[in-house]
Scaffold this active site. Sequence first.
Site, short mmCIF file in Angstrom:
data_model
loop_
_atom_site.label_atom_id
_atom_site.label_comp_id
_atom_site.label_asym_id
_atom_site.label_seq_id
_atom_site.Cartn_x
_atom_site.Cartn_y
_atom_site.Cartn_z
N LYS A 193 0.82 -1.21 0.00
CA LYS A 193 0.00 0.00 0.00
C LYS A 193 0.85 1.26 0.00
O LYS A 193 0.52 2.25 -0.66
CB LYS A 193 -0.93 0.01 1.22
CG LYS A 193 -1.97 -1.11 1.23
CD LYS A 193 -3.00 -0.92 2.33
CE LYS A 193 -2.39 -0.90 3.72
NZ LYS A 193 -1.72 -2.16 4.08
N ARG A 231 -9.73 2.39 9.93
CA ARG A 231 -9.11 1.12 10.28
C ARG A 231 -10.12 0.15 10.88
O ARG A 231 -9.89 -1.06 10.93
CB ARG A 231 -7.97 1.37 11.28
CG ARG A 231 -6.96 0.25 11.39
CD ARG A 231 -5.85 0.62 12.34
NE ARG A 231 -5.01 1.68 11.86
CZ ARG A 231 -3.95 1.52 11.08
NH1 ARG A 231 -3.61 0.31 10.69
NH2 ARG A 231 -3.23 2.55 10.70
N ARG A 288 12.69 -9.92 4.93
CA ARG A 288 13.39 -8.64 5.00
C ARG A 288 14.56 -8.72 5.97
O ARG A 288 14.49 -9.33 7.04
CB ARG A 288 12.43 -7.54 5.49
CG ARG A 288 11.36 -7.15 4.53
CD ARG A 288 10.44 -6.14 5.21
NE ARG A 288 9.33 -5.73 4.36
CZ ARG A 288 8.26 -5.08 4.81
NH1 ARG A 288 8.15 -4.78 6.09
NH2 ARG A 288 7.29 -4.74 3.98
N ARG A 324 14.08 -7.45 11.79
CA ARG A 324 13.33 -6.70 12.79
C ARG A 324 12.26 -7.58 13.41
O ARG A 324 11.72 -8.50 12.76
CB ARG A 324 12.67 -5.47 12.16
CG ARG A 324 13.65 -4.47 11.55
CD ARG A 324 12.92 -3.28 10.99
NE ARG A 324 11.88 -3.70 10.03
CZ ARG A 324 11.10 -2.86 9.37
NH1 ARG A 324 11.23 -1.56 9.55
NH2 ARG A 324 10.19 -3.31 8.52
N ARG A 334 -0.18 -9.95 12.98
CA ARG A 334 -0.65 -8.72 12.34
C ARG A 334 -1.74 -9.03 11.30
O ARG A 334 -2.71 -8.27 11.16
CB ARG A 334 0.51 -7.99 11.67
CG ARG A 334 1.50 -7.39 12.66
CD ARG A 334 2.68 -6.74 11.95
NE ARG A 334 2.28 -5.58 11.17
CZ ARG A 334 3.07 -4.95 10.32
NH1 ARG A 334 4.32 -5.38 10.14
NH2 ARG A 334 2.65 -3.89 9.66
#
Length: 217
Positions: free
Chosen positions: A13, A88, A123, A156, A167
Amino acid sequence: MRVILLGPPGAGKGTQAHFIRANYRIPQISTGDMLRAAVKAGTPLGVAAKKVMDAGHLVSDEIIMGLVTERLKQPDCRQGYLFDGFPRTMPQAEALKNAGVGLDYVLEIEVPDDEIIARMSGRRVHPASGRSYHVKFNPPREPNKDDVTGEPLVQRDDDREETVRKRLEVYRAQTRPLVDYYSHWAAAGDPRAPRFRRISGVGPVDEIQRRVAAALT
């Protein structure tokens, strides 16, 4: 062009928001940015929000809506706006509707969970510089080492697979219902309803940009 962008974390996004903002010359409205600016400026809403945050609580939808309506009165919003991370939740979507905030499109970027987990859990970053890599899509020349300094790369906490899965669970519980809300509203024939569009977020970035541009026409 007045747009809400929906999609799970890791769907791209942010990248597409940058494209929409530049292509249509509209501001990106972030509730996080607005909160920080209002607190820094010491506005009445900012003072109220700071008290709530200092107490460790979530800022109410009423305060958020106040910030949004104030922001939309500014001159740069005359040609449109792109909502980033808002609404949200269902109560926020209802509040936006009840406030009569105009919307042209709700665009959902759809990406399968497995693809998102692969994107985010792969990542790796160099903490000192912020340089980012991906074990599959953008690997460093030497595994787990920064190309420039040779220092170790880290994963991370937000990118760990278990965190990504949590999430996604939160997204499905709180934000995914907005997809049904806006798609049903659009199908009901209400002239106030924004047009609902869904595109795939899988593939090269420029190809996804073409899908975005086609959807917003």
